[in-house]
Scaffold this motif. Structure first.
Motif, PDB file in Angstrom:
ATOM      1  N   ALA A   1      15.774 -43.552 -22.123  1.00  0.00           N
ATOM      2  CA  ALA A   1      15.702 -43.850 -20.688  1.00  0.00           C
ATOM      3  C   ALA A   1      15.803 -42.563 -19.887  1.00  0.00           C
ATOM      4  CB  ALA A   1      16.817 -44.810 -20.274  1.00  0.00           C
ATOM      5  N   ILE A   2      15.040 -42.486 -18.794  1.00  0.00           N
ATOM      6  CA  ILE A   2      15.126 -41.355 -17.878  1.00  0.00           C
ATOM      7  C   ILE A   2      15.093 -41.874 -16.452  1.00  0.00           C
ATOM      8  CG2 ILE A   2      13.912 -39.839 -19.497  1.00  0.00           C
ATOM      9  CD1 ILE A   2      11.593 -39.949 -17.325  1.00  0.00           C
ATOM     10  N   ILE A   3      15.615 -41.069 -15.537  1.00  0.00           N
ATOM     11  CA  ILE A   3      15.499 -41.391 -14.127  1.00  0.00           C
ATOM     12  C   ILE A   3      15.307 -40.110 -13.344  1.00  0.00           C
ATOM     13  CG2 ILE A   3      18.009 -41.426 -13.789  1.00  0.00           C
ATOM     14  CD1 ILE A   3      17.491 -43.687 -11.700  1.00  0.00           C
ATOM     15  N   ALA A   4      14.291 -40.100 -12.499  1.00  0.00           N
ATOM     16  CA  ALA A   4      14.013 -38.990 -11.600  1.00  0.00           C
ATOM     17  C   ALA A   4      14.293 -39.475 -10.184  1.00  0.00           C
ATOM     18  CB  ALA A   4      12.565 -38.546 -11.723  1.00  0.00           C
ATOM     19  N   GLY A   5      15.034 -38.698  -9.419  1.00  0.00           N
ATOM     20  CA  GLY A   5      15.430 -39.183  -8.111  1.00  0.00           C
ATOM     21  C   GLY A   5      16.414 -40.331  -8.268  1.00  0.00           C
ATOM     22  N   ASP A   6      16.409 -41.234  -7.332  1.00  0.00           N
ATOM     23  CA  ASP A   6      17.376 -42.336  -7.349  1.00  0.00           C
ATOM     24  C   ASP A   6      16.866 -43.592  -8.044  1.00  0.00           C
ATOM     25  OD1 ASP A   6      18.536 -41.448  -4.041  1.00  0.00           O
ATOM     26  OD2 ASP A   6      19.330 -40.906  -6.011  1.00  0.00           O
ATOM     27  N   SER A   7      15.532 -43.726  -8.189  1.00  0.00           N
ATOM     28  CA  SER A   7      15.054 -45.013  -8.688  1.00  0.00           C
ATOM     29  C   SER A   7      13.812 -44.939  -9.554  1.00  0.00           C
ATOM     30  CB  SER A   7      14.779 -45.955  -7.507  1.00  0.00           C
ATOM     31  OG  SER A   7      13.816 -45.384  -6.646  1.00  0.00           O
ATOM     32  N   ASP A   8      13.288 -43.756  -9.797  1.00  0.00           N
ATOM     33  CA  ASP A   8      12.072 -43.624 -10.604  1.00  0.00           C
ATOM     34  C   ASP A   8      12.483 -43.566 -12.074  1.00  0.00           C
ATOM     35  OD1 ASP A   8       9.349 -41.182 -10.820  1.00  0.00           O
ATOM     36  OD2 ASP A   8       9.570 -43.234 -11.583  1.00  0.00           O
ATOM     37  N   ALA A   9      12.570 -44.741 -12.699  1.00  0.00           N
ATOM     38  CA  ALA A   9      13.068 -44.840 -14.060  1.00  0.00           C
ATOM     39  C   ALA A   9      11.966 -45.213 -15.034  1.00  0.00           C
ATOM     40  CB  ALA A   9      14.181 -45.881 -14.129  1.00  0.00           C
ATOM     41  N   ASN A  10      12.085 -44.722 -16.254  1.00  0.00           N
ATOM     42  CA  ASN A  10      11.177 -45.085 -17.338  1.00  0.00           C
ATOM     43  C   ASN A  10      11.983 -45.306 -18.603  1.00  0.00           C
ATOM     44  OD1 ASN A  10       8.160 -44.808 -16.525  1.00  0.00           O
ATOM     45  ND2 ASN A  10       9.175 -43.093 -15.543  1.00  0.00           N
ATOM     46  N   TYR A  11      11.473 -46.188 -19.457  1.00  0.00           N
ATOM     47  CA  TYR A  11      12.211 -46.596 -20.644  1.00  0.00           C
ATOM     48  C   TYR A  11      11.319 -46.598 -21.880  1.00  0.00           C
ATOM     49  CZ  TYR A  11      15.335 -48.306 -17.017  1.00  0.00           C
ATOM     50  OH  TYR A  11      16.164 -48.400 -15.921  1.00  0.00           O
ATOM     51  N   ALA A  12      11.938 -46.377 -23.022  1.00  0.00           N
ATOM     52  CA  ALA A  12      11.238 -46.583 -24.283  1.00  0.00           C
ATOM     53  C   ALA A  12      10.931 -48.063 -24.419  1.00  0.00           C
ATOM     54  CB  ALA A  12      12.100 -46.106 -25.444  1.00  0.00           C
ATOM     55  N   SER A  13       9.843 -48.377 -25.092  1.00  0.00           N
ATOM     56  CA  SER A  13       9.433 -49.771 -25.220  1.00  0.00           C
ATOM     57  C   SER A  13      10.498 -50.624 -25.905  1.00  0.00           C
ATOM     58  CB  SER A  13       8.110 -49.869 -25.975  1.00  0.00           C
ATOM     59  OG  SER A  13       8.223 -49.264 -27.254  1.00  0.00           O
ATOM     60  N   SER A  14      11.280 -49.999 -26.782  1.00  0.00           N
ATOM     61  CA  SER A  14      12.283 -50.741 -27.536  1.00  0.00           C
ATOM     62  C   SER A  14      13.436 -51.246 -26.671  1.00  0.00           C
ATOM     63  CB  SER A  14      12.835 -49.871 -28.669  1.00  0.00           C
ATOM     64  OG  SER A  14      13.396 -48.683 -28.151  1.00  0.00           O
ATOM     65  N   VAL A  15      13.634 -50.656 -25.490  1.00  0.00           N
ATOM     66  CA  VAL A  15      14.762 -51.054 -24.639  1.00  0.00           C
ATOM     67  C   VAL A  15      14.317 -51.575 -23.277  1.00  0.00           C
ATOM     68  CG1 VAL A  15      16.189 -49.315 -25.789  1.00  0.00           C
ATOM     69  CG2 VAL A  15      15.177 -48.793 -23.559  1.00  0.00           C
ATOM     70  N   LYS A  16      13.043 -51.474 -22.982  1.00  0.00           N
ATOM     71  CA  LYS A  16      12.552 -51.882 -21.664  1.00  0.00           C
ATOM     72  C   LYS A  16      12.852 -53.352 -21.414  1.00  0.00           C
ATOM     73  CE  LYS A  16       8.540 -51.111 -18.699  1.00  0.00           C
ATOM     74  NZ  LYS A  16       7.161 -50.552 -18.638  1.00  0.00           N
ATOM     75  N   GLY A  17      13.350 -53.635 -20.216  1.00  0.00           N
ATOM     76  CA  GLY A  17      13.707 -54.996 -19.867  1.00  0.00           C
ATOM     77  C   GLY A  17      15.132 -55.363 -20.223  1.00  0.00           C
ATOM     78  N   ARG A  18      15.794 -54.518 -21.029  1.00  0.00           N
ATOM     79  CA  ARG A  18      17.176 -54.797 -21.432  1.00  0.00           C
ATOM     80  C   ARG A  18      18.152 -53.727 -20.939  1.00  0.00           C
ATOM     81  NH1 ARG A  18      18.439 -54.589 -26.629  1.00  0.00           N
ATOM     82  NH2 ARG A  18      16.789 -53.118 -27.202  1.00  0.00           N
TER      83      ARG A  18
END
Length: 123
Positions: A49-66
């Motif tokens: 998981a990463i976050i740029a700024g306050d809300s620009d987040a991205n996740y690995a497919s294995s954890v996305k949604g959880r």
């Protein structure tokens, strides 16, 4: 060099939740890209998981949604809310505060790590 202290790990049953915290000794500027890695026994350390700024987040497919990553720059703290945990989420989790995009993927500016937080998902 920023010191990183992860906390909040533990043993949880499948389907349960945990919230990890990462306290940084120095300032985490709002422009820093921060994230969480995890390393399972015998496996490489992967960025989840990463976050740029306050809300620009991205996740690995294995954890996305959880999983949900968040940050509080005023407290120099990064969080990882983990829901619907699975046995395959078992790993040591590490936070980082110095990510950058190198044109092909996310890389670290410096090679230092905290002690990590052990997460074990088991019935």
């Amino acid at each position: 060099q920023v010191q990183l202290v992860e906390s909040g790990g533990g043993l949880v049953q499948p389907g349960g939740s945990l919230r990890l915290s990462c306290a940084a000794s120095g300032s985490i500027f709002s422009s820093n890209v921060v994230g969480w890695y995890r390393q399972a026994p015998g496996k490489q350390r992967d960025l989840v998981a990463i976050i740029a700024g306050d809300s620009d987040a991205n996740y690995a497919s294995s954890v996305k949604g959880r999983f949900t990553i968040s940050r509080d720059n005023a407290k120099n703290t990064v969080y990882l809310q983990m829901n619907s945990l699975k046995p395959e989420d078992t790993a040591v989790y590490f936070c980082v505060v110095d990510l950058f995009w190198d044109g092909r993927g996310w890389s670290r500016r410096y090679d230092y790590w905290g002690q990590g937080a052990q997460v074990t998902v088991s019935s």
